[in-house]
Design a protein around this motif. Structure first.
Motif, PDB file in Angstrom:
ATOM      1  N   GLY B 503      38.294  40.079  46.994  1.00 17.04           N
ATOM      2  CA  GLY B 503      38.872  41.413  46.825  1.00 17.04           C
ATOM      3  C   GLY B 503      40.346  41.367  46.478  1.00 17.04           C
ATOM      4  N   THR B 504      41.117  40.563  47.221  1.00 21.77           N
ATOM      5  CA  THR B 504      42.566  40.531  46.969  1.00 21.77           C
ATOM      6  C   THR B 504      42.870  39.878  45.625  1.00 21.77           C
ATOM      7  N   GLN B 507      42.122  42.514  43.012  1.00 17.38           N
ATOM      8  CA  GLN B 507      43.153  43.552  42.947  1.00 17.38           C
ATOM      9  C   GLN B 507      44.438  43.012  42.317  1.00 17.38           C
ATOM     10  N   ARG B 508      44.774  41.775  42.666  1.00 17.56           N
ATOM     11  CA  ARG B 508      45.984  41.185  42.110  1.00 17.56           C
ATOM     12  C   ARG B 508      45.856  41.031  40.593  1.00 17.56           C
ATOM     13  N   ALA B 511      45.924  44.670  39.141  1.00 23.74           N
ATOM     14  CA  ALA B 511      47.112  45.500  39.355  1.00 23.74           C
ATOM     15  C   ALA B 511      48.431  44.784  39.103  1.00 23.74           C
ATOM     16  N   SER B 708      44.977  51.821  35.957  1.00 26.50           N
ATOM     17  CA  SER B 708      44.908  52.550  37.226  1.00 26.50           C
ATOM     18  C   SER B 708      43.510  53.116  37.433  1.00 26.50           C
ATOM     19  N   THR B 711      41.370  50.205  38.419  1.00 22.47           N
ATOM     20  CA  THR B 711      41.697  49.840  39.802  1.00 22.47           C
ATOM     21  C   THR B 711      41.067  50.823  40.776  1.00 22.47           C
ATOM     22  N   LEU B 714      37.496  49.949  41.090  1.00 21.21           N
ATOM     23  CA  LEU B 714      37.363  48.694  41.835  1.00 21.21           C
ATOM     24  C   LEU B 714      37.663  48.892  43.317  1.00 21.21           C
ATOM     25  N   ASN B 715      38.607  49.777  43.603  1.00 21.14           N
ATOM     26  CA  ASN B 715      38.926  50.041  45.006  1.00 21.14           C
ATOM     27  C   ASN B 715      37.729  50.602  45.747  1.00 21.14           C
ATOM     28  N   PHE B 718      35.483  47.848  46.346  1.00 21.50           N
ATOM     29  CA  PHE B 718      36.060  46.983  47.371  1.00 21.50           C
ATOM     30  C   PHE B 718      35.841  47.566  48.776  1.00 21.50           C
TER      31      PHE B 718
END
Lengths: 221, 844
Positions: B503-504, B507-508, B511, B708, B711, B714-715, B718
């Motif tokens: 997940g991180t 996101q990295r 984003a 965005s 993201t 994806l959030n 997540f």
């Protein structure tokens, strides 16, 4: 054929690590129908082991046990269970009632196992006979020691067994309750014609039986 | 399970099973809770997946927009052929394109790259357009300068009904807001879009490539006609038209279906992990329960019950329990559907409803049954160890898991069935199998770790700290719960850390690192003669802007080495898109900076009259293309043969200009073309509206806006994944507390002895702490190791993204899990800290 049970040259050993202890040695015993027998002896003499063997709950290392003319020593655990559920009732010192079953349910268990039509009614009749009418729906934890043992006896005799095995049936009871339990047991076997083998330390209770057997160091004296 | 002699015996056992269950269910509450949680997750996944697929299948025609779709891509349809279809079926014409849509009345104008769908009066052939206010849709068909916008666009640009918006250099009135359209399969899943009447096309100046034009004709058959017959007739009409692609309802929303399948496969695997971890807890709780019933079992045996009957009694209780829990879990999963529906209707415009499926119910029940039986076999088999003769001795030894050859084989067979159930029919069976393999490898390694810890601690020289001595004794004693604690905690923590790292990293990647190297804007729709005007326009606003402008042409691969390109690749391959429809290609003199040549030579200048192709190396590998292979390309209706001369490494993630195919400029420069440009600004002086004043037909895509949106999606994914992995941890914790319960009696006796010997509560608690630290630090180290390997594999092989080690997240999660686990262990042990002396010493 007046014999109910015959033990021939029975030997029982317990293995503890490398050592083995001879619990019973060359036991020969003949129990007749309707006979009452008390088994006495010091602690560790082999009394309880003897009735465990008779009840088919333990297997001897050698010798034969013949119950109602049938040798039970060579039978499987399930086959012995079949004989036990119909013919042998057991009363324990610590009662061993199923904790989350009521008095009626504990007694009905045996009857149901033998396909009785109205097991709970039969159980109630038995409990009533032992003065427990007011305790039908009580759990074991709500009964006194004497009451628990009466339920336990009712469970043991529910199938009108040919043989009742009792292991220190009054061992956990006070004098008053002990007398009452002894009276119930002996009255029952007399009325129904069952045989009784009773292990006890209580000499007064032992004297109530027709025959007394003393066991010492695994041998009948 | 043992066979039963007759029906009456079975009904007797059933009666007792029901009686026992109704009175003892509170003693097995942790089985109920873990089973419910894991079956609920599974049910929710199955129900949502099924409801989604049912929605897609039921509305396949609505999603496609007709019984059949004639797709001409960027070419206007052959009207002669279309008219032939009109003779026996209803045809609706739809043309989609992308352009800028801007507000006109704001102080500072705002604009967005928008997909506009122009439709005729017959649209939609199936389903309904939901909009407000009433009559807006009909007005749109009649009034030339009217437009309907979607809710997202209305919110982003804060546009109200009756407000004027600018599309290219024309003003349109927003006469309504669209809530949903039926044919979402051909639409973007998220983003900004609008509906307009067919006359709009004549008002605007659209160009072929930059506007991403797409011509589609939806066909509705007459009800009296047989669909197969009509389909054949249409296929016959278009058999010689190379530009057309026919699509059928079964192909509708294939992309969405694939996403659903992949996602549900992933979540199903996580949920089965939760179930398997729960299985360990079930085995523990059941063993503890059977130990509590040790005497009752002995009594039953004494009165004549067979061992097999008693075992059947327990299996039946579990079976009944499972049935009830499955019904409740499956029923409860329907409550999740409205929540998911809210998210989906926002994103996809799909509305899902709970759909009961007997097959799903049976599948969930079967999974539960398999897990339950696999883990209860060694526990229930322990009933054989209970002897009626124990009643005479008043001695009841704690039972242990019992493994016979037969039970091991049976467990293995059932486990294989469970794995097959999740593997066969899954989107990617090899991943499922790999996942199970990894799961069991982890399980074995954690088991071995527990044995290793016990081995080393046994060798540990006696310490003077009494609490340490006690904790070491607790870990190393026979029947210790160390292996169970390490296995359940280890698997749970590994799963959570792996998902957290994925997940991180994800996101990295989205984003942070991508925007660093990506341009700020993409510009499309720059005509051949507008290049200088465009460049000057940008530089006037920001003289330091870095601009990249490349020519762009649309081409389709019609043949590879003289044969159909479809014979080179399967539709489910990652690189199928290259031949799926016409692609944009470019030409360049020198090797692009970020596209190094992996094989072959750059342009052969001596052959300027021949088309040379530089191909993406991954595409070449997937198609099995060799240097020297010949591609036949369709460029503006002309077939041109080109030779593949080199393979380039293309990284699409950098979001700079990348093409799968590049041509040699010496040959391609004469092909009619447009330009594609990117710009990275050094100031915030760039003004979209001002740029649109200069070039009204220019389309601008602001990278940050799209990232965005990605993201945000994806959030949501997540959150779902984190939630499920957190539930897995909860199950793991219940398992640990159940393991402590197994030892409850022993622990109580032990604490009593400690109490008699003069131990303080503090010392007992301190020994629990040391015990925990010894176990947890080993578990966390191994879990991090597995999580690193697992997340690296997932990121690099499945998502093909860069993986980076995130130490911070591991520390945060590790410490949080450690804290929660420690509190749980202390709380569970608390009731054993104050043993009641009397019942214990009187053996009650």
């Amino acid at each position: 054929m007046n014999s109910l049970l015959k033990l021939k040259k029975i030997n029982l050993k317990y293995q503890t690590g490398k050592d083995s202890i001879n619990v019973l040695r060359n036991i020969d015993l003949n129990i007749k129908k309707k006979e009452t027998v008390s088994v006495i002896g010091e602690s560790g003499s082999g009394k309880t082991s003897l009735i465990m063997l008779i009840g088919g709950l333990e297997k001897p290392n050698s010798g034969k046990i013949i119950f109602q003319g049938q040798e039970i020593t060579g039978l499987s655990e399930d086959e012995v269970s079949e004989i036990r559920k119909k013919n042998i009732g057991i009363v324990f010192q610590s009662f061993y009632l199923i904790p989350n079953y009521t008095a009626v349910e504990n007694v009905a268990l045996t009857l149901e196992l033998n396909n009785f039509k109205n097991p709970e009614n039969e159980a109630k009749i038995l409990l009533d006979r032992f003065g427990l009418k007011h305790r039908f729906n009580n759990l074991p934890s709500q009964l006194s020691g004497g009451e628990q043992q009466r339920v336990s006896i009712a469970r043991a005799i529910a199938m009108k067994p040919k043989l009742i095995l009792a292991d220190e049936p009054t061992g956990n009871l006070d004098t008053e309750n002990s007398i009452m339990i002894a009276n119930i047991l002996f009255k029952y076997v007399k009325e129904e014609g069952s045989s009784l083998i009773m292990v006890t330390h209580d000499t007064k209770l032992a004297d109530k039986a027709k025959r007394k057997i003393k066991i010492k160091d695994g041998k009948i004296k | 399970m043992e066979k039963l002699n007759n029906f009456s015996e079975f009904s007797l056992i059933l009666k007792y099973a029901l009686k026992d269950l109704s009175r003892n269910y509170h003693k097995i509450s942790s089985i109920i809770v873990t089973l419910f949680i894991s079956l609920f997750i599974l049910s929710a996944i199955f129900t949502i997946e099924d409801s989604l697929k049912k929605e897609l299948n039921d509305n396949a025609k609505a999603l496609l927009g007709g019984d059949l779709e004639i797709d001409y891509n960027r070419n206007p349809g052959n009207l002669d052929l279309i008219n032939q279809v009109k003779e026996f079926a209803t045809v609706s014409q739809m043309i989609e394109f992308s352009t800028m849509l801007s507000t006109t009345v704001r102080e500072k104008n705002k604009s967005l790259f928008t997909r506009i769908k122009t439709v005729d009066e017959k649209y939609p052939l199936y389903g309904n357009v939901v909009y407000e206010p009433t009559g807006a849709y009909e007005r749109m068909q009649k009034e030339p300068y009217s437009i309907l916008i979607n809710e997202s666009l209305s919110k982003t640009l804060n546009i109200k009904i009756n407000e004027k918006v600018k599309v290219q250099d024309q003003n349109f009135t927003v006469i309504g807001i669209i809530k949903s359209v039926p044919d979402v399969s051909g639409f973007v899943a998220f983003g900004d879009w609008a509906l307009a009447g067919k006359q709009t096309l004549e008002i605007l100046k659209l160009n072929g490539i930059g506007s991403f034009l797409n011509y589609e004709y939806k066909v509705k058959f007459s009800e009296k006609d047989k669909p197969e017959k009509i389909e054949k007739r249409i296929e016959e009409i278009f058999k010689d038209d190379q530009k057309v692609k026919l699509r059928y309802p079964e192909n509708s929303a294939s992309g969405i279906k694939r996403i659903i399948n992949n996602f549900s496969q992933f979540l199903s695997l996580v949920s089965i992990s939760a179930m398997l971890i729960a299985g360990i807890g079930i085995a523990n709780t059941l063993l503890s329960f059977i130990n509590q019933n040790n005497m009752s079992i002995a009594v039953r045996k004494a009165v004549g019950f067979y061992s097999g009957n008693i075992k059947t009694l327990y299996y039946l209780q579990l079976f009944i329990l499972l049935f009830i829990i499955t019904v409740v879990a499956y029923g409860s999963s329907f409550l999740i559907v409205p929540i998911v529906d809210r998210y989906l209707s926002d994103g996809l415009g799909l509305n899902i409803y709970p759909a009961f499926s007997l097959l799903n119910f049976l599948k969930i029940f079967l999974v539960g049954l398999l897990v339950l039986v696999i883990f209860s076999i060694p526990t229930i088999s322990s009933i054989d160890q209970v002897k009626a003769s124990n009643l005479f001795r008043n001695v009841f030894q704690n039972l242990q898991f019992y493994y016979s050859k037969r039970s091991i084989i049976l467990s293995f067979v059932l486990l294989s069935i469970l794995i097959l159930l999740f593997t066969i029919g899954s989107e990617q069976p090899s991943y499922s199998l790999g996942y199970f393999a990894a799961f069991f490898v982890c399980l074995i390694i954690f088991f071995l770790l527990s044995k290793l810890i016990i081995f080393f601690l046994k060798k540990f020289k006696s310490s003077s700290i009494i609490s340490l001595k006690v904790s070491i004794k607790n870990i190393t004693q026979t029947k210790s719960i160390t292996p169970i604690t390490i296995m359940s905690l280890g698997l749970g923590v590994t799963l959570l850390l792996t998902l957290a790292l994925v997940g991180t990293n994800f996101q990295r990647e989205i984003a942070k690192s991508i925007p660093d190297i990506a341009p700020d804007y993409f510009f499309v729709g720059i005509q051949k003669g507008e290049r200088d005007k465009f460049e000057q326009g940008i530089l006037n606003m920001d003289p330091n802007a870095s601009i990249e402008i490349v020519p762009m042409v649309s081409s389709g691969i019609t043949k590879i080495n003289g044969i159909d390109p479809n014979t080179y690749i399967k539709p489910d391959n990652d690189s199928y898109w290259v031949i799926g429809s016409e692609r944009r290609s470019s030409w360049v003199k020198n090797v692009p900076e970020d596209n190094s040549i992996l094989e072959g030579e750059w342009w052969d200048l001596s052959k300027s009259d021949q088309l040379q192709i530089s191909l993406d190396a991954k595409v070449a590998k997937d198609f099995n293309i060799l240097l020297g292979d010949i591609f036949t390309l369709n460029i503006y209706g002309r077939e041109i043969e080109g030779k593949v001369v080199n393979f380039r490494e293309v990284d699409y993630r950098d979001l700079s200009i990348n093409f799968a195919m590049l041509f040699n400029p010496q040959f391609a420069k004469n092909i009619p073309h447009e330009y594609l440009a990117t710009a990275k600004f050094n100031s915030n002086k760039f003004d979209e509206t001002e740029m649109l004043e200069i070039m009204p037909s220019l389309s601008m895509i602001k990278i940050a806006d799209y990232l965005s949106k990605v993201t945000a999606v994806l959030n949501k994914v997540f959150i779902a994944v984190t939630l499920i992995s957190a539930i897995t941890i909860v199950i793991g914790l219940i398992v640990i507390s159940s393991a402590i319960m197994v030892q409850g009696k022993v622990k109580e006796y032990q604490n009593l002895v400690f109490k008699i010997l003069g131990f303080s509560k503090k010392q007992i608690i301190f020994s629990s702490l040391i015990e925990f630290v010894i176990i947890f630090k080993s578990v966390i180290l191994i879990a991090i190791f597995f999580a690193v390997i697992g997340s690296k594999f997932i990121m690099e092989n499945i998502f093909e993204l860069v993986w980076m080690f995130d130490f911070k997240i591991l520390i945060y999660l590790g410490l949080s899990i450690a804290f929660v686990t420690l509190v749980l262990i202390l709380l569970t042990n608390l009731k054993y800290l104050n043993p009641k002396i009397y019942p214990l010493i009187r053996n009650q």
